[in-house]
Scaffold this active site. Sequence first.
Site, PDB file in Angstrom:
ATOM      1  N   GLU A 394       0.796  -1.235   0.000  1.00 39.08           N
ATOM      2  CA  GLU A 394       0.000   0.000   0.000  1.00 39.08           C
ATOM      3  C   GLU A 394       0.824   1.279   0.000  1.00 39.08           C
ATOM      4  O   GLU A 394       0.402   2.295   0.546  1.00 39.08           O
ATOM      5  CB  GLU A 394      -0.956   0.018   1.192  1.00 39.08           C
ATOM      6  N   GLU A 465      -6.684  -7.596  -0.924  1.00 39.39           N
ATOM      7  CA  GLU A 465      -7.329  -7.465   0.394  1.00 39.39           C
ATOM      8  C   GLU A 465      -8.757  -6.965   0.189  1.00 39.39           C
ATOM      9  O   GLU A 465      -9.022  -6.194  -0.749  1.00 39.39           O
ATOM     10  CB  GLU A 465      -6.607  -6.445   1.291  1.00 39.39           C
TER      11      GLU A 465
HETATM   12  C1  GAL Z   1      -4.929  -2.662   4.778  1.00 40.00           C
HETATM   13  C2  GAL Z   1      -3.520  -3.115   5.168  1.00 40.00           C
HETATM   14  C3  GAL Z   1      -3.539  -4.296   6.104  1.00 40.00           C
HETATM   15  C4  GAL Z   1      -4.544  -4.077   7.195  1.00 40.00           C
HETATM   16  C5  GAL Z   1      -5.881  -3.887   6.559  1.00 40.00           C
HETATM   17  C6  GAL Z   1      -7.002  -3.806   7.545  1.00 40.00           C
HETATM   18  O1  GAL Z   1      -4.928  -1.363   4.364  1.00 40.00           O
HETATM   19  O2  GAL Z   1      -2.802  -3.448   4.029  1.00 40.00           O
HETATM   20  O3  GAL Z   1      -2.266  -4.508   6.640  1.00 40.00           O
HETATM   21  O4  GAL Z   1      -4.177  -2.985   7.931  1.00 40.00           O
HETATM   22  O5  GAL Z   1      -5.839  -2.692   5.806  1.00 40.00           O
HETATM   23  O6  GAL Z   1      -8.217  -3.927   6.881  1.00 40.00           O
END
Ligand code: GAL
Length: 808
Positions: A394, A465
Amino acid sequence: MNSTLPVIEHLNFDWEFCPKFDKTMISGDKNEYIFERVNIPHTSVEIPYNNFDENIYQIDCCYRKKFYISKDMINRYAWLHFDGVMAYAKIFVNGEFVGEHKGGYTPFKLDITKALKYGQENLLVIYVDSHEREEIPPFGFVVDYLTYGGIYREVRIAYVNEIAIANCHIKTKNVLEDKKLLDLELYIENYKTKTDTLEIAFTILYKNSICHEFTKTVELKGEYSEKYNIVKSVENVDLWDINNPNLYHLNIRVSHEEKILDEKTIRFGFREIAYENDGLYLNGEKIKLRGLNRHQSFPYVGYAMPKSAQYKDAEILKYSLGVNTVRLSHYPQSNHFMDRCDEVGLLVFDEIPGWQNIGDSEEWRNLAKENVREMIMKDWNHPSVFIWGVRINESKDCEELYLETNAIAHALDETRPTGGVRYLEGSQLLEDVYTFNDFSHTGMNKGLKDRKKVTKKEVPYLVTEHNGHMFPTKKYDSEPHRIDQAKRHLNVLEAMYKNNDISGAIGWCMFDYNTHEDFGSGDKICYHGVMDMFRIEKYAAYVYSSMQDQEPVMYVANSMDIGDFPAGIVGDTYIFTNCDYVNVYKNDLFIGKFYPAKELYPSVPHPPVIVDNYIGNQIHDNEPFNDRDANFIKNSFIKISKLGEAGITLVDKAKMGLILVKYKLSFSDVYQLYGKYMSNWGDSATTYKFEGYINEKCVLTVNKSQLGDVHMKVSPDTNILVEAETYDVTRIVVNIEDNNSKPLFYSNESVFLSVEGPIEIIGPKHIPLIGGSSAFWVKSTGLAGHAKVIIASERYGEEKILIDVLKV
Ligand code: GAL
């Protein structure tokens, strides 16, 4: 042929540890500090389950080990290997500085030959700094996870000859043809920089039988590090894929004038990866990636867990959660975990350490680039790895850094694509696959963004994610909340399966994890998992397990306890299942046959079965209404059960009025009917039975009834601990459940733990059963024997588990 093969000595037992560091410790002369005896993997500070100061694990500390070296090793080169030390390590042998390493997620080795004393005891001292040093990735800003500290992966010494095999990249090509190619890059270390001729014998083994042998003669060029390319065509081999994870071994033997100098055996698989705009192809076959992100942390001991716990996580992902992919968020993980992914057929997204922040300093960026090299050279022979994540998770676009990380990855490994995880739409794509964290789903909208909108161009695309912080969920949250979390994961899976240009979706995340104060629920936990920290399922876990076809799954995600739902509206019952249909009974009366909800979830492999009523034909059969009126009453009741009285229109009310007049009934009679058929208000013995059918055979049955026998169930993952290179652990799950094996999520018992024999409990000995269940791990201590674990609850009595500790 004579040989002086390398000798490997594992150095994991009997270390001394002090949670402080002082220069006087290096020589080991002064002993004013108290050292505790520990085994590796070790965490420098054990932390509580939650509610702690996140700085407590950031310390300077010292590890010390005495070891004897026989005179036989005198002409060898001694390499000290560390699989992982968090976050900075400075190593001294017999008081002499031999090297350092920055970064806690990658292995390193040091030549300690000159510092050793042969035929004597030697002293190894390691200064470990677990502070979040800003020159080391992922540090320098905030990070949504803890990094812990210590020598948390295994240590060993290899005594090798002057010529040694450092590594071998085994690439398999043309795997769909009869003649497949084995393309080897062999890395030899030539410590005396000699020029000489080496004979190299290669043997390919499958299940311990030899299937191919060949030899090659190479000329040493007189350089310290040399690389040789050897290409060989092979036939009659079975490919590795997620359903048939066939693994081979390549034995490499290097000799000179009939003397064997070194030998290494490396496991690999024949398979080919291709990423196209429409998805991932494994051996020419398209696979939709259904996955979860995994942190490598465990309660109390953070990262410090040995082989069996790492194995277990891969098994949980593959067999309990039924996913085919895992992303190693956000760093390279244990070799044991990788090995098990190869064995079970779980595809792995490997990634360099980092979280949002790109450090400014040259040192930070150099370390990030070094991490790319270290990650790839550690993991390149794992057939499970399908992509290298070469961007800081990110982070923003950074052409100068990412041109380089991609170039490094492509130069080291042309057989796998690169990805770079981002949350930005239309960001600069220097990688082969646009890997994107899509947190757009709110529960009300469609599961994922359109690929086109995100990438702007036609490119391979993977969602890395989703969900996570969009809907934190505790195992003991209310029913509607837990059901919602499950539905959100389901909605994303539906969107992923529906869209041909989305190659997969990897959910955030496998289990809850400890984190910094900037994240989580204020208690240093991010409750983002589909399981809790102990790897115990929340409802969302069953969305994943129900998608696979290996074994029947039927999870009724509803307690039917009306009091746990706002306004008592229980709503639909979601049954996460891979069954063909479910027969539903209430109070032994057949209510109906319910099929997977294909109209709502047309794309996922196994839509849930949704039971929207438990009335069936009862109103038709038991009440004086004709069919049309009975239907109307039944449907009105279903509407009320979903939407409350607001769901009933004026027209409905008028119709109901006419029915009442027709049958000489009052409104209170209707309320009574509702109570009788819908809410079971005042009914002492409502029972439900769900039967899951596959191929017209009942394969699973779930009963739900009012609380009968409430008891404690204790389940160890195994009763046998095996000590080999280091200690072993097993998890023991403790559950409070009812007579139908239903977990009682609101049980707040606690249990006392104790052991007899050669094992120890990891973490506290008095634990709450959080959301009706919890787990703990026990570990072996270096001794073999019989052991016993006692789990005692004031209310539910005592359970005993027998454990055998074996030493090999
Ligand atoms: C994302 C991040 C993860 C975690 C996640 C929580 O932005 O890459 O490490 O923090 O959010 O939903």
